[in-house]
Write a protein that holds these residues in place. Structure first.
Motif, mmCIF file in Angstrom:
data_model
loop_
_atom_site.group_PDB
_atom_site.id
_atom_site.type_symbol
_atom_site.label_atom_id
_atom_site.label_comp_id
_atom_site.label_asym_id
_atom_site.label_seq_id
_atom_site.Cartn_x
_atom_site.Cartn_y
_atom_site.Cartn_z
ATOM 1 N N LYS A 55 -2.829 -16.337 7.118
ATOM 2 C CA LYS A 55 -2.169 -16.492 8.498
ATOM 3 C C LYS A 55 -2.099 -15.266 9.134
ATOM 4 N N GLN A 56 -2.084 -14.162 8.339
ATOM 5 C CA GLN A 56 -1.837 -12.743 9.230
ATOM 6 C C GLN A 56 -3.026 -12.331 10.033
ATOM 7 N N ASN A 57 -4.238 -12.448 9.252
ATOM 8 C CA ASN A 57 -5.299 -12.181 10.152
ATOM 9 C C ASN A 57 -6.411 -13.024 9.821
ATOM 10 N N GLY A 58 -7.210 -13.841 10.871
ATOM 11 C CA GLY A 58 -8.177 -14.784 10.490
ATOM 12 C C GLY A 58 -9.444 -14.063 10.091
ATOM 13 N N GLU A 59 -9.590 -12.849 9.693
ATOM 14 C CA GLU A 59 -10.547 -12.217 9.028
ATOM 15 C C GLU A 59 -10.427 -11.816 7.374
ATOM 16 N N ILE A 60 -9.490 -12.340 7.135
ATOM 17 C CA ILE A 60 -9.311 -12.310 5.781
ATOM 18 C C ILE A 60 -9.252 -13.302 5.212
ATOM 19 N N LEU A 61 -9.627 -13.527 3.857
ATOM 20 C CA LEU A 61 -10.001 -14.657 3.134
ATOM 21 C C LEU A 61 -8.990 -14.320 1.773
ATOM 22 N N THR A 101 -3.177 -17.384 -9.520
ATOM 23 C CA THR A 101 -3.606 -15.969 -9.292
ATOM 24 C C THR A 101 -4.531 -16.103 -7.859
ATOM 25 N N SER A 102 -4.604 -14.938 -7.201
ATOM 26 C CA SER A 102 -5.241 -14.736 -5.969
ATOM 27 C C SER A 102 -5.656 -13.289 -5.758
ATOM 28 N N PHE A 103 -6.582 -13.072 -4.928
ATOM 29 C CA PHE A 103 -7.102 -11.851 -4.314
ATOM 30 C C PHE A 103 -7.462 -12.083 -2.857
ATOM 31 N N GLN A 104 -7.546 -10.980 -2.098
ATOM 32 C CA GLN A 104 -7.935 -11.096 -0.600
ATOM 33 C C GLN A 104 -9.169 -10.108 -0.210
ATOM 34 N N LEU A 105 -9.953 -10.747 0.553
ATOM 35 C CA LEU A 105 -11.345 -9.962 0.924
ATOM 36 C C LEU A 105 -11.517 -10.130 2.318
#
Length: 165
Positions: A55-61, A101-105
């Motif tokens: 939600k913060q930035n549309g470029e981050i998954l 669990t998760s991570f962002q890229l």
């Protein structure tokens, strides 16, 4: 003569009963095996993998694996890929029930993910973000196959030659 006929009838009925018993045991074993496999698949089916924009930035998954089963899963590998090439992975030794669990890229072009994990019975699974679930447990070699391989590769003449040197 009548004793021979009754003996034959008795023998045939005993044989039919034995065949019926063996058949019933076989059907019971097959049914039990299917139920156990269904239970394993049910646990693996409760594991989901997803990719979504933050939600913060549309470029981050955000890449996530979630264990919604009532049992833990083990050796969880969450793998992100871009056009079929693995670009990042995260390892968790154990995930308790009802956890994630998760991570962002940063998003590139086409990104997907999958998770590899062991269920509580030791079966290895891979779950793709599109929902595909596959059992990837390595096939174990049976004792009969091991014996066949040993007999096939055994060369008594070679042992004798080695023993003489």
């Amino acid at each position: 003569m009548t004793t021979e006929v009754t003996d034959w009838i008795s023998a045939v009925s005993d044989a039919a009963a034995a065949v019926g018993t063996v058949g019933a045991l076989w059907v019971g074993a097959i049914t039990l095996r299917r139920q156990v496999n269904d239970q394993h698949r049910a646990q693996a089916s409760a594991v989901t993998v997803s990719v979504q924009k933050t939600k913060q930035n549309g470029e981050i998954l955000e890449f996530m694996v979630q264990n919604d089963s009532p049992l833990p899963i083990y050796e969880v590998m969450l793998i992100a890929s871009d056009r079929g090439d693995d670009i990042h992975q995260d390892f968790v030794a154990a995930m308790p029930p009802r956890t994630r669990t998760s991570f962002q890229l940063r998003e590139t072009s086409y990104m997907g993910c999958r998770a590899k994990f062991y269920d509580s019975s030791g079966k290895r699974w891979v779950r793709h973000f599109n929902g595909q679930l596959r059992d990837i447990t390595p096939k174990r070699t049976s004792r009969l196959e091991l014996l066949y391989i040993a007999l096939k590769t055994h060369d008594p003449a070679r042992k004798i030659k080695r023993g003489m040197n």
